[in-house]
Design a protein around this motif. Structure first.
Motif, PDB file in Angstrom:
ATOM      1  N   ALA A 180     -59.345  36.463 -27.306  1.00  0.00           N
ATOM      2  CA  ALA A 180     -59.582  37.741 -28.165  1.00  0.00           C
ATOM      3  C   ALA A 180     -60.527  38.669 -27.636  1.00  0.00           C
ATOM      4  O   ALA A 180     -60.179  39.996 -27.792  1.00  0.00           O
ATOM      5  N   ALA A 181     -61.623  37.991 -26.970  1.00  0.00           N
ATOM      6  CA  ALA A 181     -62.451  39.026 -26.181  1.00  0.00           C
ATOM      7  C   ALA A 181     -61.754  39.898 -25.081  1.00  0.00           C
ATOM      8  O   ALA A 181     -61.924  41.195 -24.860  1.00  0.00           O
ATOM      9  N   LEU A 182     -61.026  39.163 -24.230  1.00  0.00           N
ATOM     10  CA  LEU A 182     -60.162  39.747 -23.470  1.00  0.00           C
ATOM     11  C   LEU A 182     -59.381  40.981 -23.797  1.00  0.00           C
ATOM     12  O   LEU A 182     -59.224  42.014 -23.301  1.00  0.00           O
ATOM     13  N   ARG A 183     -58.575  40.562 -24.893  1.00  0.00           N
ATOM     14  CA  ARG A 183     -57.599  41.518 -25.656  1.00  0.00           C
ATOM     15  C   ARG A 183     -58.520  42.866 -26.141  1.00  0.00           C
ATOM     16  O   ARG A 183     -57.841  44.152 -25.931  1.00  0.00           O
ATOM     17  N   ALA A 184     -59.397  42.329 -26.728  1.00  0.00           N
ATOM     18  CA  ALA A 184     -60.262  43.404 -27.309  1.00  0.00           C
ATOM     19  C   ALA A 184     -60.720  44.450 -26.356  1.00  0.00           C
ATOM     20  O   ALA A 184     -60.697  45.766 -26.311  1.00  0.00           O
ATOM     21  N   ALA A 185     -61.232  44.194 -25.095  1.00  0.00           N
ATOM     22  CA  ALA A 185     -61.630  44.901 -24.096  1.00  0.00           C
ATOM     23  C   ALA A 185     -60.594  45.724 -23.446  1.00  0.00           C
ATOM     24  O   ALA A 185     -60.793  46.928 -23.252  1.00  0.00           O
ATOM     25  N   ASP A 186     -59.556  45.036 -23.203  1.00  0.00           N
ATOM     26  CA  ASP A 186     -58.570  46.059 -22.801  1.00  0.00           C
ATOM     27  C   ASP A 186     -57.936  46.879 -23.598  1.00  0.00           C
ATOM     28  O   ASP A 186     -57.629  48.003 -23.445  1.00  0.00           O
ATOM     29  N   ASP A 187     -57.828  46.651 -24.781  1.00  0.00           N
ATOM     30  CA  ASP A 187     -57.711  47.664 -25.848  1.00  0.00           C
ATOM     31  C   ASP A 187     -58.797  48.811 -26.127  1.00  0.00           C
ATOM     32  O   ASP A 187     -58.282  49.978 -25.995  1.00  0.00           O
ATOM     33  N   LEU A 188     -59.906  48.477 -25.913  1.00  0.00           N
ATOM     34  CA  LEU A 188     -60.923  49.530 -26.129  1.00  0.00           C
ATOM     35  C   LEU A 188     -60.946  50.223 -24.824  1.00  0.00           C
ATOM     36  O   LEU A 188     -61.387  51.511 -25.076  1.00  0.00           O
ATOM     37  N   ARG A 189     -60.671  49.930 -23.684  1.00  0.00           N
ATOM     38  CA  ARG A 189     -60.648  50.463 -22.651  1.00  0.00           C
ATOM     39  C   ARG A 189     -59.294  51.824 -22.657  1.00  0.00           C
ATOM     40  O   ARG A 189     -59.647  53.029 -22.137  1.00  0.00           O
ATOM     41  N   LEU A 190     -58.439  51.614 -23.480  1.00  0.00           N
ATOM     42  CA  LEU A 190     -57.213  52.576 -23.764  1.00  0.00           C
ATOM     43  C   LEU A 190     -57.923  53.500 -24.834  1.00  0.00           C
ATOM     44  O   LEU A 190     -57.673  54.748 -24.747  1.00  0.00           O
ATOM     45  N   TRP A 191     -58.798  53.166 -25.620  1.00  0.00           N
ATOM     46  CA  TRP A 191     -59.655  54.418 -26.455  1.00  0.00           C
ATOM     47  C   TRP A 191     -60.847  55.066 -25.724  1.00  0.00           C
ATOM     48  O   TRP A 191     -61.055  56.298 -26.055  1.00  0.00           O
ATOM     49  N   LEU A 192     -61.582  54.430 -25.002  1.00  0.00           N
ATOM     50  CA  LEU A 192     -62.726  54.810 -24.476  1.00  0.00           C
ATOM     51  C   LEU A 192     -62.737  55.127 -22.904  1.00  0.00           C
ATOM     52  O   LEU A 192     -63.678  55.832 -22.435  1.00  0.00           O
ATOM     53  N   GLY A 193     -61.930  54.477 -22.306  1.00  0.00           N
ATOM     54  CA  GLY A 193     -61.829  54.515 -20.773  1.00  0.00           C
ATOM     55  C   GLY A 193     -62.589  53.396 -20.256  1.00  0.00           C
ATOM     56  O   GLY A 193     -63.377  52.967 -20.653  1.00  0.00           O
ATOM     57  N   ALA A 194     -62.101  53.131 -18.698  1.00  0.00           N
ATOM     58  CA  ALA A 194     -62.370  51.949 -18.309  1.00  0.00           C
ATOM     59  C   ALA A 194     -63.718  51.780 -18.089  1.00  0.00           C
ATOM     60  O   ALA A 194     -64.427  50.703 -18.347  1.00  0.00           O
ATOM     61  N   GLN A 195     -64.806  52.773 -17.756  1.00  0.00           N
ATOM     62  CA  GLN A 195     -65.891  52.882 -17.351  1.00  0.00           C
ATOM     63  C   GLN A 195     -67.005  52.557 -18.591  1.00  0.00           C
ATOM     64  O   GLN A 195     -68.178  52.384 -18.750  1.00  0.00           O
TER      65      GLN A 195
END
Length: 331
Positions: free
Chosen positions: A65-80
Motif C-alpha cells: 500500500a505504501a509503494l502504490r501510494a508513493a507512486d501515485d503521489l509522484r504523479l500529483w506532486l512530482g518525483a522529487q
C-alpha cells in the motif's frame, strides 16, 4: 509537467482542502477526516502537501500500500517531492540485515529531512517501517561529514573516520558503503547516493571534489562541497562500547556451533565489517535512554504532520508485528 501535476496545482484552491489544511495547522493534535474513499486519499494528501509548510508523513498498513501510494503521489506532486521510507523484511531479534536498497532509501529519507526542502515533501511509510529502529537525529548529525573544496582536512583523518562509520575499504569503489585510496585521491560512495565521490588532496588541502560514474570511472562536474552520511542505521563508531558489553556475556552454555557463530559476529564488529545479522546487535551500541529516539518520527521537523490511513488496520498490523517479535524473542 503531466496532467495530474497541473491538476494538483489547483487542489489547494478547493475550499475543502484549504479548510482542512487550515485546521491541520491550527489544531495539530488530532483530526479525523471521513468518510474518505480510498481512490480520493492520494489527491487529498497531495493537496495538503502543497499547502502545508512542513513535511507530511503518510503512514499506511502495508509495504504494498505504501509503494502504490508513493507512486501515485509522484504523479500529483512530482518525483522529487515524494520519498518512500521502506521497512526491512526482518523482525526484531531476527538475524537478518536490511538489503542495500532498503538501507539506502531509509538513510536517504533521514538525510532529506535534515535538509530544508524547497517544495512540498511527503514521506510515505508502512507502519512496520516506523517500528524498526534507526539512527537518532543526533547520531545522524554526528556521523555526517561535510567537505568543501579548498578546506584543510587530513587525508588520514578522513580515512579513519570512514572506517569508524562503517565504510569498507575496497580495491575499487563499485558499490555503496565502500571507499578506496590511491595516492592523493580518495573515492567514497555514500550509502544514500546514486554515485560515488572522488576527493583529490594536495597535501592536507581538498583540491577537487567530483562525482563519478563507477562503471567508467569518469568524473562529472566539479563540486564546491559534498556531504558523506553514515552507511548504516547503527552507530558503529561506538563499537568499543558494544564489544565491551558483548564480551561480558556469559556464553558458557552455548553449543559449540552457536559459540562459533557468536565469535565470528564479534570479530566482524571489531573490524567494522558488514555481515548478515548485524542489526541484531544494534541496541548494544546505545545507552538505554537513547532507545526512545530511534524512530523516523524524531526526524520530522517542527510543524510536520502525520497522516494515518485506515487507523484500525494500522493498529492491527502493529499488534501483529509486536506479537511476531515476542515469539521470535522467546525462541
Amino acid at each position: 509537467m503531466n496532467d495530474l501535476t497541473a491538476l494538483g496545482a489547483d487542489l489547494g484552491a478547493l475550499p475543502e482542502i484549504h479548510n482542512l489544511a487550515h485546521a491541520l495547522a491550527e489544531h495539530p493534535d488530532r483530526l479525523h477526516v471521513g468518510p474518505l474513499i480510498a481512490p480520493s486519499r492520494t489527491a487529498v494528501v497531495a493537496g495538503l502537501a502543497r499547502l502545508h509548510p512542513q513535511p507530511l508523513l503518510y503512514i499506511l498498513p502495508s509495504a504494498d500500500a505504501a509503494l502504490r501510494a508513493a507512486d501515485d503521489l509522484r504523479l500529483w506532486l512530482g518525483a522529487q517531492a515524494v520519498a518512500l521510507y521502506p521497512a526491512s523484511d526482518a523482525l526484531p531479534y531476527e538475524h537478518m540485515s536490511p538489503g542495500p536498497v532498503v538501507l539506502r532509501q531509509r538513510l536517504l529519507v533521514l538525510q532529506g529531512l535534515a535538509t530544508p526542502s524547497a517544495g512540498p515533501l511527503v514521506v510515505v511509510a508502512p507502519v512496520k517501517a516506523l517500528l524498526q529502529p534507526t539512527l537518532t537525529p543526533a547520531e545522524l548529525a554526528d556521523a555526517t561529514l561535510t567537505l568543501r573544496r579548498g578546506a584543510e582536512f587530513s587525508q588520514d583523518g578522513l580515512l579513519r573516520r570512514l572506517v569508524e562509520l562503517g565504510y569498507r575499504p575496497a580495491p575499487s569503489v563499485d558499490e555503496p558503503g565502500t571507499f578506496n585510496r590511491r595516492g592523493g585521491i580518495v573515492d567514497v560512495w555514500p550509502m544514500a547516493l546514486e554515485q560515488p565521490y572522488r576527493i583529490e588532496f594536495f597535501g592536507d588541502e581538498i583540491d577537487s571534489l567530483r562525482s563519478f560514474d563507477p562503471a567508467t570511472q569518469r568524473s562529472d562536474q566539479r563540486l564546491d562541497a559534498i556531504t558523506i552520511g553514515p552507511p548504516h542505521e547503527i552507530p558503529l563508531w561506538r563499537r568499543n562500547t558494544a564489544l565491551e558489553r558483548l564480551r561480558a556475556f556469559d556464553l558458557g552454555n552455548l553449543r559449540p556451533e552457536a559459540r562459533a557463530e557468536w565469535d565470528a559476529a564479534v570479530e566482524h564488529l571489531a573490524h567494522g565489517e558488514r555481515f548478515e545479522g548485524r542489526a541484531f546487535f544494534g541496541p548494544l551500541f546505545r545507552e538505554a535512554a537513547a532507545a526512545a529516539g530511534q524512530t523516523l518520527l524524531t526526524h520530522l521537523p517542527a510543524g510536520s504532520a502525520v497522516l494515518l490511513a485506515e487507523n484500525q488496520f494500522l493498529a492491527q498490523h502493529a499488534r501483529e508485528i509486536h506479537a511476531q517479535a515476542a515469539t521470535q524473542r522467546q525462541r
